[in-house]
Design an enzyme around this catalytic site. Structure first.
Site, PDB file in Angstrom:
ATOM      1  N   LYS A  81       0.878  -1.166  -0.016  1.00 27.30           N
ATOM      2  CA  LYS A  81       0.008  -0.108   0.033  1.00 27.30           C
ATOM      3  C   LYS A  81       1.096   1.079   0.054  1.00 27.30           C
ATOM      4  CE  LYS A  81      -3.551   2.408   2.309  1.00 27.30           C
ATOM      5  NZ  LYS A  81      -4.322   2.462   3.461  1.00 27.30           N
ATOM      6  N   GLU A 113      10.633  -5.169   3.996  1.00 29.20           N
ATOM      7  CA  GLU A 113      10.582  -6.285   3.710  1.00 29.20           C
ATOM      8  C   GLU A 113      10.341  -6.363   2.014  1.00 29.20           C
ATOM      9  OE1 GLU A 113       9.267  -4.923   6.433  1.00 29.20           O
ATOM     10  OE2 GLU A 113       9.252  -6.662   8.106  1.00 29.20           O
ATOM     11  N   GLY A 150      -4.922  -1.599   4.742  1.00 28.19           N
ATOM     12  CA  GLY A 150      -3.787  -2.705   4.215  1.00 28.19           C
ATOM     13  C   GLY A 150      -4.665  -4.194   4.554  1.00 28.19           C
ATOM     14  N   ARG A 151      -5.337  -4.629   5.801  1.00 29.45           N
ATOM     15  CA  ARG A 151      -5.881  -5.712   6.012  1.00 29.45           C
ATOM     16  C   ARG A 151      -7.188  -5.998   5.550  1.00 29.45           C
ATOM     17  NH1 ARG A 151      -4.666  -2.693   9.983  1.00 29.45           N
ATOM     18  NH2 ARG A 151      -6.244  -1.668  11.205  1.00 29.45           N
ATOM     19  N   GLU A 206      -4.734  -6.842  14.557  1.00 29.25           N
ATOM     20  CA  GLU A 206      -4.171  -5.258  14.420  1.00 29.25           C
ATOM     21  C   GLU A 206      -5.388  -4.182  14.242  1.00 29.25           C
ATOM     22  OE1 GLU A 206      -0.783  -4.765  11.314  1.00 29.25           O
ATOM     23  OE2 GLU A 206      -2.356  -4.675  10.393  1.00 29.25           O
ATOM     24  N   HIS A 214      -5.449 -33.475  17.843  1.00 32.91           N
ATOM     25  CA  HIS A 214      -4.280 -34.515  18.286  1.00 32.91           C
ATOM     26  C   HIS A 214      -3.201 -33.433  18.890  1.00 32.91           C
ATOM     27  CE1 HIS A 214      -6.240 -37.686  16.704  1.00 32.91           C
ATOM     28  NE2 HIS A 214      -6.424 -36.933  15.758  1.00 32.91           N
ATOM     29  N   LYS A 258       9.523  -1.076  14.352  1.00 31.96           N
ATOM     30  CA  LYS A 258      10.136  -0.790  12.851  1.00 31.96           C
ATOM     31  C   LYS A 258      11.212   0.181  12.835  1.00 31.96           C
ATOM     32  CE  LYS A 258       5.973  -1.579   9.925  1.00 31.96           C
ATOM     33  NZ  LYS A 258       4.873  -0.930   9.077  1.00 31.96           N
TER      34      LYS A 258
HETATM   35  O1  F6P Z   1       3.431  -3.003   9.642  1.00 31.73           O
HETATM   36  C1  F6P Z   1       1.991  -3.479   9.518  1.00 31.73           C
HETATM   37  C2  F6P Z   1       1.308  -3.126   8.145  1.00 31.73           C
HETATM   38  O2  F6P Z   1       1.215  -1.623   7.934  1.00 31.73           O
HETATM   39  C3  F6P Z   1       0.081  -3.710   7.902  1.00 31.73           C
HETATM   40  O3  F6P Z   1      -0.852  -2.670   8.437  1.00 31.73           O
HETATM   41  C4  F6P Z   1      -0.034  -3.783   6.306  1.00 31.73           C
HETATM   42  O4  F6P Z   1      -0.825  -4.519   5.978  1.00 31.73           O
HETATM   43  C5  F6P Z   1       1.517  -4.471   6.025  1.00 31.73           C
HETATM   44  O5  F6P Z   1       2.367  -3.501   7.219  1.00 31.73           O
HETATM   45  C6  F6P Z   1       2.082  -4.074   4.793  1.00 31.73           C
HETATM   46  O6  F6P Z   1       2.017  -2.655   4.695  1.00 31.73           O
HETATM   47  P1  F6P Z   1       2.294  -2.243   3.188  1.00 31.73           P
HETATM   48  O7  F6P Z   1       1.258  -2.816   2.100  1.00 31.73           O
HETATM   49  O8  F6P Z   1       2.384  -0.712   3.008  1.00 31.73           O
HETATM   50  O9  F6P Z   1       3.354  -2.788   2.455  1.00 31.73           O
END
Ligand code: F6P
Length: 507
Positions: A192, A198, A251-252, A337, A368, A478
Site C-alpha cells: 500500500k 521487507e 492494508g488488512r 491489528e 491431536h 520498525k
Molecule cells: O506493519 C503493519 C502493516 O502496515 C500492515 O498494516 C500492512 O498490511 C503491512 O504492514 C504491509 O504494508 P504495505 O502494504 O504498506 O507494504
C-alpha cells in the site's frame, strides 16, 4: 470518552445469571433462534451460534449497548465513506471495492478494477509473453489475503502458478525462485505504501534474480499493486503496469482491490468477480438485516460477551478443511491489528479488554495437538469451527465423512462434557463453540466468509468505541530496527546490546 450509558449496560450484563448451555437448550426454540442459513451467491452458508451462551437477556443488553454506541450510525458511516478512521483522517472504503458504498468511491473502484482486468486478461492472452508463474511479494495485509485465497481456491490448478513471498528471510524468496523459471515469471510488488522494508528488499532481490538469469528487461516483468503509484513509478515500474488502489482501503482490508491481482491471475477475472460478489452479499446482509437477526452482529455479540463478561483472553478458530488452513492466520491480522488497541477513537483510555487473541489451526490435526486444553484446561476459550459440505478432493468420501463427524463431535463434546469420579478423566463441559458450515468452497463463498469476519471485527470495535482502522502499534519496533540497520541506534538496554554484539550486527 467512555460512554456512561453503555457502561451501565455492561455492568448489568456482568450481573446476569449464567445458565449453562445445557440449560439454555431447554428452550425448544433455541436452535431456530441461533442457527441461520444465508442463501449466498456461492451457495448457502449456515451460521450456528446456538452452542454459545447468548440468550435473549444477553442479547437485549448487548442491543442496548449497540444503541448507546450508535452501532447502526457507525455502520452507515462506514458504508457511506465517512472519515471514520479519525486518527488517520480517512474513510475505510473496502466495501466500495465490491460495489457497496458511496457512489463516487464505487465508480472509482470499478474504473481501477477495469484497468486491472485489462492487464490480467492481456497476460492470460499471452500479450506480455509466456507467463507461467507469478511471484507475489508483499507482507501483512498485502500478502495474507492473496495467500489464503490462492491456497483455498487453486488446489486443482491455476491459470498462473502464484508464489506468495512475505518474509524478509531470504529463505522465503529463495524457495519461490527455486520453484520458478525466471524467463516465464512475473513479479508483483504489493505494498500500500510502497515503502515497507521487507517488500522493497525482496522486490530488489527478485529483480536481480531476473536479470542474473537471462531476462533482458526485468522491470518489464514487474507489476506494482499500491496506493502510492508515484512511488512505484519512481522505483522503476512502468506506469502501465502500476495498479493503484485508494488510500481509503486499509492494508488488512485490501484483498478486494488491486492487491487481489494475484488472485485474479490464478483464478481468471471471472473467479475474482465472483469473489467480490460473495463479499458484497454479506455487505448487504450487514446493511439490510435487522441487528437482532444479523448473523454478523450475533457473532460479534458473542465475541464481546466472552471477552468482556467471561474474561476470555483468546478465541480459537479451527478450519475443518485443509483448503482453509490459512484462514486463522488471516483472521489474526484482521482482528488483532484492528482491535488490539488500548485507547478509544478519541484517544482516551479503553478501560475494558480489547480484542481477544485470535489463534487456531486446522482440524483434525489440532485435535491431536491442542484440543486437550480446550476440553480440560482452566481457560475458557470460545471456538469457531468452519467446515464445508462438499469435499475438495476426489478420494474416498470416507475422508470427508470422518472430517465432518470429528468437527461436529468436538463442538458437542465441548458443550456436553463428561462426569467422572476420576478428575483426570472428567470433562467440565459448558464450553462454547460456533459452527459455520458452507455448502461449497468457491470464490464467492470465500469472499462471503472474509467479509463476514471484516464486519464482525468492525461491530466489536464500534461497540467498544475504538478505531479499528489504524495500526500505530507496529511502528515503534520498525523504527528501532531502522536505527539498528542504519547504525543510528545506540544505548539500547543491556540485553539488546548484548544480542546485537553476539550476532555481530548494528553500530
Ligand atoms: O506493519 C503493519 C502493516 O502496515 C500492515 O498494516 C500492512 O498490511 C503491512 O504492514 C504491509 O504494508 P504495505 O502494504 O504498506 O507494504
Amino acid at each position: 470518552m467512555i460512554d456512561a450509558q453503555a457502561e451501565l449496560f455492561w455492568t448489568a450484563l456482568a450481573g446476569l445469571p449464567r445458565p449453562t448451555l445445557k440449560d439454555l437448550f431447554a428452550d425448544p426454540a433455541r436452535l431456530a433462534r441461533y442457527c441461520a442459513t444465508l442463501d449466498l451467491p456461492g451457495g448457502p452458508i449456515l451460521f450456528d451460534w446456538s452452542k454459545t451462551h447468548l440468550s435473549p437477556e444477553v442479547e437485549a443488553l448487548l442491543g442496548s449497548i449497540a444503541a448507546a454506541m450508535d452501532l447502526e450510525g457507525r455502520r452507515d458511516a462506514l458504508i457511506n465513506g465517512e472519515k471514520i478512521n479519525n486518527t488517520e483522517g480517512r474513510a475505510a472504503e473496502h466495501t466500495a471495492q465490491r460495489g457497496v458504498g458511496k457512489d463516487t468511491s464505487v465508480e472509482e473502484a470499478e474504473a481501477l478494477h477495469a484497468r486491472m482486468k485489462m492487464l490480467v486478461d492481456a497476460i492470460h492472452e499471452g500479450l506480455l509473453g509466456d507467463v507461467k508463474s507469478l511471484i507475489h511479494i508483499g507482507i501483512g495485509g498485502s500478502a495474507l489475503g492473496p495467500a489464503l485465497a490462492i491456497d483455498a481456491l487453486t488446489r486443482d490448478g491455476a491459470k498462473v502458478a502464484v508464489h506468495v513471498v512475505s518474509n524478509i528471510d531470504g529463505c522465503a524468496l529463495e524457495a519461490a525462485m527455486n520453484a520458478c523459471d525466471p524467463t516465464t515469471t512475473m513479479i508483483a510488488i504489493a505494498s500500500k505504501t510502497f515503502t515497507t522494508t521487507e517488500t522493497m528488499t525482496n522486490a530488489r532481490s527478485a529483480l536481480d534474480w531476473l536479470s542474473e538469469n537471462g531476462v533482458d528487461d526485468p522491470y518489464g516483468r514487474v507489476v506494482a499493486l499500491t496506493a502510492a503509484p508515484e512511488k512505484a513509478v519512481e522505483w522503476g515500474v512502468d506506469e502501465t503496469r502500476v495498479l493503484p488502489f485508494s488510500e481509503t482501503v486499509g492494508g488488512r482490508y485490501s484483498l478486494w482491490s488491486s492487491i487481489g491481482f494475484p488472485v485474479a491471475m490464478a483464478l481468471g477475472w471471472q473467479g475474482f468477480a465472483e469473489f467480490l460478489d460473495g463479499a458484497a452479499a454479506i455487505d448487504r446482509h450487514f446493511i439490510d438485516v435487522d441487528l437482532a437477526e444479523n448473523v454478523i452482529v450475533r457473532a460479534a455479540f458473542a465475541d464481546l460477551y466472552y471477552a468482556q463478561v467471561r474474561a476470555c483472553q483468546t478465541r480459537a478458530v479451527f478450519a475443518y478443511d485443509e483448503r482453509l488452513a490459512l484462514l486463522p492466520d488471516y483472521l489474526q491480522q484482521l482482528e488483532m491489528e484492528s482491535n488490539g488497541k488500548r485507547v478509544l477513537a478519541d484517544g482516551s483510555p479503553l478501560t475494558r479488554a480489547s480484542a481477544p487473541i485470535t489463534w487456531g489451526g486446522v482440524g483434525t490435526d489440532a485435535q491431536h495437538a491442542v484440543f486437550q486444553l480446550l476440553h480440560q484446561g482452566t481457560h475458557l476459550i470460545p471456538v469457531d469451527f468452519l467446515a464445508v459440505k462438499v469435499p475438495g478432493h476426489d478420494l474416498d468420501p470416507v475422508h470427508h465423512q470422518i472430517l465432518l463427524s470429528n468437527c461436529f463431535a468436538q463442538g458437542a463434546a465441548l458443550m456436553a462434557g463428561k462426569a467422572s469420579e476420576d478428575g483426570a478423566r472428567a470433562y467440565p463441559g459448558d464450553r462454547p463453540s460456533a459452527t459455520i458450515l458452507c455448502d461449497d468452497l468457491n470464490p464467492a463463498t470465500l469472499g462471503a466468509l472474509i467479509a463476514f469476519h471484516e464486519h464482525r471485527t468492525f461491530v466489536s470495535a464500534a461497540m467498544l468505541g475504538i478505531n479499528p482502522f489504524d495500526q500505530f502499534g507496529v511502528e515503534l519496533g520498525k523504527a528501532i530496527a531502522k536505527q539498528i540497520d542504519t547504525g543510528a541506534g545506540e544505548g539500547f538496554d543491556p540485553s539488546t546490546e548484548a544480542l546485537l554484539a553476539a550476532a555481530g550486527i548494528g553500530g
